[in-house]
Enzyme design. Structure first.
Site, PDB file in Angstrom:
ATOM      1  N   LYS A  15       0.824  -1.220   0.000  1.00  0.00           N
ATOM      2  CA  LYS A  15       0.000   0.000   0.000  1.00  0.00           C
ATOM      3  C   LYS A  15       0.855   1.266   0.000  1.00  0.00           C
ATOM      4  O   LYS A  15       0.569   2.208  -0.706  1.00  0.00           O
ATOM      5  CB  LYS A  15      -0.926   0.055   1.240  1.00  0.00           C
ATOM      6  CG  LYS A  15      -1.925  -1.066   1.346  1.00  0.00           C
ATOM      7  CD  LYS A  15      -2.914  -0.808   2.480  1.00  0.00           C
ATOM      8  CE  LYS A  15      -2.275  -0.659   3.864  1.00  0.00           C
ATOM      9  NZ  LYS A  15      -1.595  -1.878   4.342  1.00  0.00           N
ATOM     10  N   ARG A  89      -8.568   2.021  10.183  1.00  0.00           N
ATOM     11  CA  ARG A  89      -8.261   0.615  10.428  1.00  0.00           C
ATOM     12  C   ARG A  89      -9.297  -0.054  11.327  1.00  0.00           C
ATOM     13  O   ARG A  89      -9.142  -1.234  11.644  1.00  0.00           O
ATOM     14  CB  ARG A  89      -6.902   0.509  11.096  1.00  0.00           C
ATOM     15  CG  ARG A  89      -5.781  -0.012  10.167  1.00  0.00           C
ATOM     16  CD  ARG A  89      -4.556   0.037  10.986  1.00  0.00           C
ATOM     17  NE  ARG A  89      -3.440  -0.746  10.676  1.00  0.00           N
ATOM     18  CZ  ARG A  89      -2.361  -0.342  10.024  1.00  0.00           C
ATOM     19  NH1 ARG A  89      -2.333   0.829   9.445  1.00  0.00           N
ATOM     20  NH2 ARG A  89      -1.308  -1.100   9.940  1.00  0.00           N
ATOM     21  N   ARG A 128      11.256  -7.126   3.685  1.00  0.00           N
ATOM     22  CA  ARG A 128      11.075  -5.661   3.583  1.00  0.00           C
ATOM     23  C   ARG A 128      12.138  -4.931   4.398  1.00  0.00           C
ATOM     24  O   ARG A 128      12.499  -5.344   5.489  1.00  0.00           O
ATOM     25  CB  ARG A 128       9.688  -5.281   4.105  1.00  0.00           C
ATOM     26  CG  ARG A 128       9.518  -3.775   4.302  1.00  0.00           C
ATOM     27  CD  ARG A 128       8.098  -3.329   4.278  1.00  0.00           C
ATOM     28  NE  ARG A 128       7.349  -3.686   5.469  1.00  0.00           N
ATOM     29  CZ  ARG A 128       6.054  -3.405   5.631  1.00  0.00           C
ATOM     30  NH1 ARG A 128       5.387  -2.791   4.665  1.00  0.00           N
ATOM     31  NH2 ARG A 128       5.434  -3.762   6.723  1.00  0.00           N
ATOM     32  N   ARG A 161      12.008  -2.952  10.190  1.00  0.00           N
ATOM     33  CA  ARG A 161      11.165  -2.364  11.233  1.00  0.00           C
ATOM     34  C   ARG A 161      11.026  -3.332  12.396  1.00  0.00           C
ATOM     35  O   ARG A 161      10.934  -4.526  12.186  1.00  0.00           O
ATOM     36  CB  ARG A 161       9.755  -2.090  10.659  1.00  0.00           C
ATOM     37  CG  ARG A 161       9.659  -0.812   9.884  1.00  0.00           C
ATOM     38  CD  ARG A 161       8.392  -0.704   9.074  1.00  0.00           C
ATOM     39  NE  ARG A 161       7.167  -1.062   9.795  1.00  0.00           N
ATOM     40  CZ  ARG A 161       5.940  -0.917   9.286  1.00  0.00           C
ATOM     41  NH1 ARG A 161       5.784  -0.435   8.066  1.00  0.00           N
ATOM     42  NH2 ARG A 161       4.893  -1.261   9.988  1.00  0.00           N
ATOM     43  N   ARG A 172       0.080  -8.659  13.963  1.00  0.00           N
ATOM     44  CA  ARG A 172      -0.487  -7.636  13.081  1.00  0.00           C
ATOM     45  C   ARG A 172      -1.500  -8.246  12.115  1.00  0.00           C
ATOM     46  O   ARG A 172      -2.512  -7.613  11.799  1.00  0.00           O
ATOM     47  CB  ARG A 172       0.633  -6.924  12.320  1.00  0.00           C
ATOM     48  CG  ARG A 172       1.454  -6.014  13.241  1.00  0.00           C
ATOM     49  CD  ARG A 172       2.760  -5.590  12.618  1.00  0.00           C
ATOM     50  NE  ARG A 172       2.590  -4.715  11.484  1.00  0.00           N
ATOM     51  CZ  ARG A 172       3.466  -4.606  10.493  1.00  0.00           C
ATOM     52  NH1 ARG A 172       4.580  -5.333  10.492  1.00  0.00           N
ATOM     53  NH2 ARG A 172       3.244  -3.774   9.504  1.00  0.00           N
TER      54      ARG A 172
HETATM   55  P1  AMP Z   1       1.739   0.449   9.200  1.00  0.00           P
HETATM   56  O1  AMP Z   1       3.002   1.149   8.856  1.00  0.00           O
HETATM   57  O2  AMP Z   1       0.544   0.963   8.447  1.00  0.00           O
HETATM   58  O3  AMP Z   1       1.859  -1.054   9.110  1.00  0.00           O
HETATM   59  O4  AMP Z   1       1.443   0.806  10.732  1.00  0.00           O
HETATM   60  C1  AMP Z   1       2.365   0.449  11.747  1.00  0.00           C
HETATM   61  C2  AMP Z   1       1.685   0.445  13.090  1.00  0.00           C
HETATM   62  O5  AMP Z   1       1.203   1.772  13.402  1.00  0.00           O
HETATM   63  C3  AMP Z   1       0.457  -0.438  13.225  1.00  0.00           C
HETATM   64  O6  AMP Z   1       0.790  -1.791  13.497  1.00  0.00           O
HETATM   65  C4  AMP Z   1      -0.251   0.221  14.406  1.00  0.00           C
HETATM   66  O7  AMP Z   1       0.392  -0.058  15.627  1.00  0.00           O
HETATM   67  C5  AMP Z   1      -0.015   1.692  14.113  1.00  0.00           C
HETATM   68  N1  AMP Z   1      -1.091   2.241  13.262  1.00  0.00           N
HETATM   69  C6  AMP Z   1      -0.971   2.688  11.971  1.00  0.00           C
HETATM   70  N2  AMP Z   1      -2.149   3.105  11.500  1.00  0.00           N
HETATM   71  C7  AMP Z   1      -3.048   2.916  12.484  1.00  0.00           C
HETATM   72  C8  AMP Z   1      -4.450   3.134  12.605  1.00  0.00           C
HETATM   73  N3  AMP Z   1      -5.175   3.623  11.587  1.00  0.00           N
HETATM   74  N4  AMP Z   1      -5.039   2.810  13.783  1.00  0.00           N
HETATM   75  C9  AMP Z   1      -4.342   2.328  14.813  1.00  0.00           C
HETATM   76  N5  AMP Z   1      -3.023   2.067  14.760  1.00  0.00           N
HETATM   77  C10 AMP Z   1      -2.374   2.368  13.612  1.00  0.00           C
END
Ligand code: AMP
Length: 219
Positions: A15, A89, A128, A161, A172
């Site tokens: 994404k 989310r 990644r 990460r 996740r």
């Molecule tokens: P991502 O980079 O999108 O995979 O996000 C990394 C982490 O950030 C997620 O595993 C959550 O802990 C937090 N996070 C990102 N977006 C959201 C969201 N919309 N709601 C809650 N937590 C979020």
């Protein structure tokens, strides 16, 4: 009206990469909730301090925290079209986003659902790497940087990460299925959902995304 797009889908489905590409192609602003939180964590802001524990364990940060952050980001885009990557989310986040946009005389135009099998996701996340400076994302197998370990864009060091380690990835994925997957139904009900086969090569996914966004322009 400028495009207002949501990229929905499990972690590791590309994404972020596709949001960057589509934003460049269509003159939109890509707003990534994960990147925003990671920046706040690095800068040790009050929101970053609050979010860190959730992010590193693979849990979602509380709805009200992320909703405030992302509505401010939308305001920061100053009326330009935007792609929301990683937000909303949960159903309460989607509802709060809908209310926030209504207050701004706006609404979501389309939601792209990035679809990929869990085994493929796990494999992609394992390879990644992200830039420790600008958050650009690479994949040592599928989308490698020109020079190993170094960001093409800013020369920063690439790293894994903390939440891309295997045990956290499992959390996740479970979190996604449990809390985020209901949004597929939520947006499909509203006639906004378009499926994207995210397992295709990045250039093919880019073409599919572009075709959807172009058809939106013509409506
Ligand atoms: P991502 O980079 O999108 O995979 O996000 C990394 C982490 O950030 C997620 O595993 C959550 O802990 C937090 N996070 C990102 N977006 C959201 C969201 N919309 N709601 C809650 N937590 C979020």
């Amino acid at each position: 009206m400028p495009a207002r797009v949501v990229f929905l889908g499990p972690p590791g489905t590309g994404k972020g990469t596709q949001a960057q590409r589509a934003a460049k192609r269509f003159g939109l602003v890509a707003l990534s909730s994960g990147d925003t939180l990671r920046r706040q964590i690095r800068a040790r802001t009050p929101i970053g301090v609050k979010a860190e524990e959730f992010v590193s364990s693979g849990a979602l940060v509380p709805d009200e925290v992320i909703t405030g952050v992302m509505l401010s980001a939308i305001d920061g885009a100053g009326g330009s079209g935007f792609i929301l990557d990683g937000f909303p989310r949960t159903v309460p986040q989607a509802e709060a986003l809908g209310r926030g946009l209504t207050e701004r005389n706006s609404s979501i135009g389309v939601v792209l659902d990035f679809q990929m099998a869990d085994e493929t996701i796990s494999r992609r996340i394992a390879s990644r790497r992200v830039c420790s400076v600008c958050d650009s994302s690479y994949n040592v197998e599928f989308l490698p940087p020109r020079k190993p370990g170094v960001c093409d864009r800013c020369g920063g060091r690439l790293e894994q990460r903390v939440d891309d380690r295997e045990d956290v990835v499992l959390t996740r994925l479970v979190t996604y299925r449990r809390q985020t997957a209901p949004l597929v139904e939520y947006y499909s009900h509203r006639g906004l959902l378009r499926a994207v086969d995210a397992a295709m090569a990045a250039d093919d996914v880019e073409s599919r995304v572009a075709a959807i966004l172009e058809s939106l322009d013509r409506r």
